[in-house]
Design a protein around this motif. Structure first.
Motif, PDB file in Angstrom:
ATOM      1  N   GLN A  24     -11.124 -10.228  50.274  1.00 37.36           N
ATOM      2  CA  GLN A  24     -12.118 -10.519  51.305  1.00 37.36           C
ATOM      3  C   GLN A  24     -11.726  -9.976  52.670  1.00 37.36           C
ATOM      4  O   GLN A  24     -12.593  -9.579  53.451  1.00 37.36           O
ATOM      5  N   GLU A  25     -10.428  -9.985  52.973  1.00 42.35           N
ATOM      6  CA  GLU A  25     -10.004  -9.469  54.277  1.00 42.35           C
ATOM      7  C   GLU A  25      -9.790  -7.964  54.243  1.00 42.35           C
ATOM      8  O   GLU A  25     -10.381  -7.225  55.022  1.00 42.35           O
ATOM      9  N   THR A  26      -8.935  -7.500  53.333  1.00 39.14           N
ATOM     10  CA  THR A  26      -8.549  -6.091  53.365  1.00 39.14           C
ATOM     11  C   THR A  26      -9.639  -5.154  52.841  1.00 39.14           C
ATOM     12  O   THR A  26      -9.606  -3.954  53.138  1.00 39.14           O
ATOM     13  N   ASP A  27     -10.603  -5.661  52.083  1.00 38.15           N
ATOM     14  CA  ASP A  27     -11.692  -4.818  51.592  1.00 38.15           C
ATOM     15  C   ASP A  27     -13.019  -5.121  52.295  1.00 38.15           C
ATOM     16  O   ASP A  27     -13.635  -4.231  52.876  1.00 38.15           O
ATOM     17  N   ALA A  28     -13.481  -6.368  52.249  1.00 34.14           N
ATOM     18  CA  ALA A  28     -14.791  -6.696  52.822  1.00 34.14           C
ATOM     19  C   ALA A  28     -14.783  -6.569  54.340  1.00 34.14           C
ATOM     20  O   ALA A  28     -15.774  -6.153  54.947  1.00 34.14           O
ATOM     21  N   PHE A  29     -13.672  -6.929  54.991  1.00 34.11           N
ATOM     22  CA  PHE A  29     -13.572  -6.820  56.443  1.00 34.11           C
ATOM     23  C   PHE A  29     -12.941  -5.507  56.891  1.00 34.11           C
ATOM     24  O   PHE A  29     -13.388  -4.886  57.836  1.00 34.11           O
ATOM     25  N   ASP A  30     -11.890  -5.098  56.203  1.00 30.35           N
ATOM     26  CA  ASP A  30     -11.073  -3.995  56.698  1.00 30.35           C
ATOM     27  C   ASP A  30     -11.113  -2.771  55.795  1.00 30.35           C
ATOM     28  O   ASP A  30     -10.407  -1.803  56.046  1.00 30.35           O
TER      29      ASP A  30
ATOM     30  N   THR B 133      -9.868  -5.966  60.590  1.00 32.17           N
ATOM     31  CA  THR B 133     -11.238  -5.494  60.387  1.00 32.17           C
ATOM     32  C   THR B 133     -11.301  -3.998  60.669  1.00 32.17           C
ATOM     33  O   THR B 133     -10.440  -3.441  61.350  1.00 32.17           O
ATOM     34  N   PHE B 134     -12.343  -3.389  60.159  1.00 33.12           N
ATOM     35  CA  PHE B 134     -12.590  -1.966  60.387  1.00 33.12           C
ATOM     36  C   PHE B 134     -14.044  -1.807  60.802  1.00 33.12           C
ATOM     37  O   PHE B 134     -14.953  -2.209  60.086  1.00 33.12           O
ATOM     38  N   SER B 135     -14.250  -1.211  61.978  1.00 34.69           N
ATOM     39  CA  SER B 135     -15.615  -1.072  62.497  1.00 34.69           C
ATOM     40  C   SER B 135     -16.253   0.247  62.115  1.00 34.69           C
ATOM     41  O   SER B 135     -17.447   0.445  62.360  1.00 34.69           O
ATOM     42  N   GLY B 136     -15.474   1.148  61.520  1.00 32.55           N
ATOM     43  CA  GLY B 136     -16.050   2.419  61.094  1.00 32.55           C
ATOM     44  C   GLY B 136     -15.451   3.597  61.839  1.00 32.55           C
ATOM     45  O   GLY B 136     -14.844   3.454  62.904  1.00 32.55           O
TER      46      GLY B 136
ATOM     47  N   GLN C 142     -21.216  11.066  54.053  1.00 41.00           N
ATOM     48  CA  GLN C 142     -20.070  11.532  53.284  1.00 41.00           C
ATOM     49  C   GLN C 142     -18.789  11.629  54.112  1.00 41.00           C
ATOM     50  O   GLN C 142     -17.703  11.587  53.566  1.00 41.00           O
ATOM     51  N   ASN C 143     -18.926  11.813  55.413  1.00 41.00           N
ATOM     52  CA  ASN C 143     -17.744  11.870  56.271  1.00 41.00           C
ATOM     53  C   ASN C 143     -17.758  10.746  57.307  1.00 41.00           C
ATOM     54  O   ASN C 143     -17.229  10.873  58.401  1.00 41.00           O
ATOM     55  N   VAL C 144     -18.399   9.662  56.922  1.00 43.14           N
ATOM     56  CA  VAL C 144     -18.438   8.448  57.739  1.00 43.14           C
ATOM     57  C   VAL C 144     -17.860   7.313  56.903  1.00 43.14           C
ATOM     58  O   VAL C 144     -18.308   7.074  55.775  1.00 43.14           O
ATOM     59  N   LEU C 145     -16.869   6.622  57.435  1.00 41.92           N
ATOM     60  CA  LEU C 145     -16.264   5.484  56.740  1.00 41.92           C
ATOM     61  C   LEU C 145     -16.675   4.190  57.430  1.00 41.92           C
ATOM     62  O   LEU C 145     -16.692   4.098  58.664  1.00 41.92           O
TER      63      LEU C 145
END
Length: 627
Positions: A369-375, A472-475, A493-496
């Motif tokens: 939940q943290e490292t995948d869904a959030f980060d 978290t990861f905002s992109g 394709q080049n946006v995370l």
């Protein structure tokens, strides 16, 4: 202590004596030397030297000084000689004591007095227990009471606890009931790994008639070691129920464990038996808020009647404990968990569109939940077309413009493929958006520049420096310096992005304003150990009202007539789009959308492009107190 070190301490005491408080007694250097040598011996642990400077039985004085350190569990003593006064053969010295109470943390400061008189022509400290402290008398001893605060809960938005009851097992002793404390601590140390000297020091510094907790076990560890522990004479086991077991979302709430020898070594600090430590999630991020600090008291105890206690000093907790109030909603969380129970690996993040508050975070066992869904860092796929279309509409592109959706297309050398393209009439921009046609959308790379696309993404929080108490990861976007790079960005394709960042994108379209995420509302700040300085909060970003209205029409058509039909649910209109992406050569299925005030992002590990929408549909058909 070396001779050099002793001389340094002695010099410090001598200098402290050279104050205006001194009287004509300095004409008697031997009185000063007796005081100096007694305090230096006490401070350095040379108790024989200190005892020789008193008129008491040297063996008794030595033991009293040794016992004082043990009974206070003191790491060190430090003394300053503040004055000597008197006439004739009667002198009194004043000193300031600083006692470092070791793992109990506080520094105990007090003023003491040393009466001196001449014995056979030599100055001696007139011995009595009050030499150690003015309020210590014959038949008494020091002791230290340590009273920890109970761990506070983590709560959902309605103040319902997000933990379940768990049982800790506390091994305790009553010092006065032990026949051989050293043997008890030796056996307990061999079994548990806790240092024998620390176990013994806790017993020696405690009141003799009070139960002293030594080691705390979780259920699994106690099942392994319990029989060995209970076989030690004098050790009693108490069950201590606490709200520790994390409820869903378990990885966001986080795990808690009893203090272990490994944790003491890893964390340092004054961890004691009975303490609990947050290992992951919010339990770790808010450890100091949830546990606060201990109350500590230095007391004297009557040896004949240990119930007679005199308090010498008390330190109240310098950090009050407080629950952690989150924005999570237990009902929304149960609905999210149920939506993911269909067998497809995936994750779902739900936020309140009007506030950015996180309502639910759910994953199957394959994800965290943290490292995948959030980060997590996942390709956005054509969900990024939300930002692309926003930029195109601002560039005055007609939503009804026809765009062919061929199986394959090349833009600036970048190749794109669309599985199962529509047949018949050429679709409009709206229809291509609703169906997620990659080849049609990529063809628009020459209609908008990379800077415009980047600006649109920024408005929707992609790459924004938000801060939550968890990772978290905002992109992120790669540089868009060519048509090929821009086309790849339009196709995602080049946006995370992370599921959390895309749930906020959906919330921005639903409410008309992008808002940074909120997970915790109380306390307002993180622990100092986690966050050195609070970040400057991000402001909401209002979006262009006309553009937002068009995007809502587009996203409604995604559910009504596009590839997101599986997300449809009664009780209110559902808006959203689907997308396919690939990470590590594994197919992914996105759904990004909302119903009412609940915005979601779903990412499923499936070759079925509608898998994400199907999970979203199950979620929207469940109970929703926030809708």
């Amino acid at each position: 202590m070396t001779g050099k070190a002793r001389r340094t301490v002695a010099a410090a005491l001598a200098l402290a004596a050279m104050t205006p408080m001194l009287s004509g007694c300095l004409e008697e250097p031997s009185a000063h030397e007796a005081v100096r040598d007694f305090l230096v011996g006490w401070q350095t642990g040379d108790y024989a030297e200190a005892a020789s400077r008193t008129d008491g039985n040297e063996k008794v004085v030595r033991k009293a000084l040794e016992d004082a350190k043990l009974q206070l569990d003191a790491a060190s003593f430090r003394f300053d000689l503040t004055g000597i006064r008197g006439t004739g053969d009667q002198v009194e010295a004043d000193f300031r004591a600083e006692v470092d109470l070791g793992e109990n943390n506080p520094l105990w400061e007090y003023d003491g007095k040393l009466p001196l008189h001449l014995v056979d022509g030599s100055w001696k400290v007139r011995w009595s227990p009050s030499v150690l402290h003015p309020q210590l008398h014959e038949g008494q001893r020091f002791a230290v009471d340590v009273i920890p605060q109970e761990r506070q809960p983590i709560l959902d938005r309605h103040r319902d606890p997000l933990q379940q009851q768990a049982t800790l097992y506390v091994a305790s002793v009553v010092p006065a009931a032990l026949k051989n404390a050293e043997e008890v601590c030796e056996r307990l140390s061999k079994i548990t790994g806790f240092p024998q000297d620390r176990l013994l020091s806790r017993i020696r510094s405690a009141r003799p008639n009070i139960e002293v907790p030594l080691v705390t076990f979780g259920r699994a560890k106690f099942a392994q070691l319990g029989d060995q522990i209970t076989a030690i004479p004098g050790v009693e086991i108490a069950r201590q129920p606490q709200s520790l077991a994390p409820d869903s979302p378990t990885q966001i709430v986080g795990s808690v464990t009893a203090v272990t020898p490994e944790l003491v070594q890893q964390l340092g600090g004054p961890q004691r038996a009975g303490d609990t430590v947050g290992r992951t999630g919010l339990q770790k991020a808010y450890q100091e808020h949830l546990t606060g600090s201990t109350e500590t008291r230095v007391v004297t105890v009557d040896l004949k009647d240990p119930t007679k206690v005199t308090e010498l000093k008390k330190w109240n907790p310098d950090r009050a404990t407080s629950p952690v109030l989150t924005t999570l909603d237990r009902t929304e969380q149960k609905t999210a968990d149920a939506a993911l129970s269909g067998g497809t690996p995936g994750m779902l993040v739900a936020v309140q569109a009007s506030t950015g508050e996180v309502l639910a975070v759910s994953t199957t066992k394959e994800y965290n939940q943290e490292t995948d869904a959030f980060d997590g860092k996942f390709p956005a796929g054509s969900t990024f077309s939300i930002m692309s279309v926003e930029a195109l509409i601002k560039a005055q592109m007609d939503p009804k413009q026809k765009l062919a959706c061929p199986p394959d297309r090349s833009v600036g050398g970048a190749r794109f493929h669309q599985a199962a393209p529509p047949v018949g009439e050429t679709p409009s921009l709206q229809a291509n958006f609703a169906s997620g046609c990659v080849t049609a959308l990529a063809s628009l790379a020459r209609r908008i520049g990379g800077s415009e696309l980047k600006a649109s993404a920024t408005q929707f929080g992609i790459g924004a420096p938000w801060t939550l108490p968890l990772k978290t990861f905002s992109g992120s976007m790669k540089p868009l310096s060519t048509d090929a790079a821009t086309a790849r960005a339009i196709a995602g394709q080049n946006v995370l992005v992370s599921p959390l960042s895309m749930a906020l994108v959906a919330g921005a379209v639903a409410s008309g304003t992008w808002r940074p995420p909120v997970l915790v509302t109380e306390p307002k700040t993180l622990d100092p150990s986690v966050e050195a300085a609070p970040p400057k909060p991000l402001n909401p970003v209002p979006l262009d009202a006309k553009t937002v209205e068009t995007l809502r029409i587009f996203m409604r058509s995604g559910v009504v007539a596009g590839s997101a039909r599986a997300a449809a649910a009664p009780g209110g209109s559902v808006y959203g789009i689907t997308a396919v992406a690939t990470r590590d050569r594994k197919p992914l299925s996105w759904f990004v959308g909302w119903q009412g005030d609940v915005a979601v992002a779903v990412l499923a590990a499936s070759p079925d492009p509608t898998a994400g929408a199907a999970i979203a549909g199950r979620f929207f058909r469940g109970p929703h107190p926030t809708l």
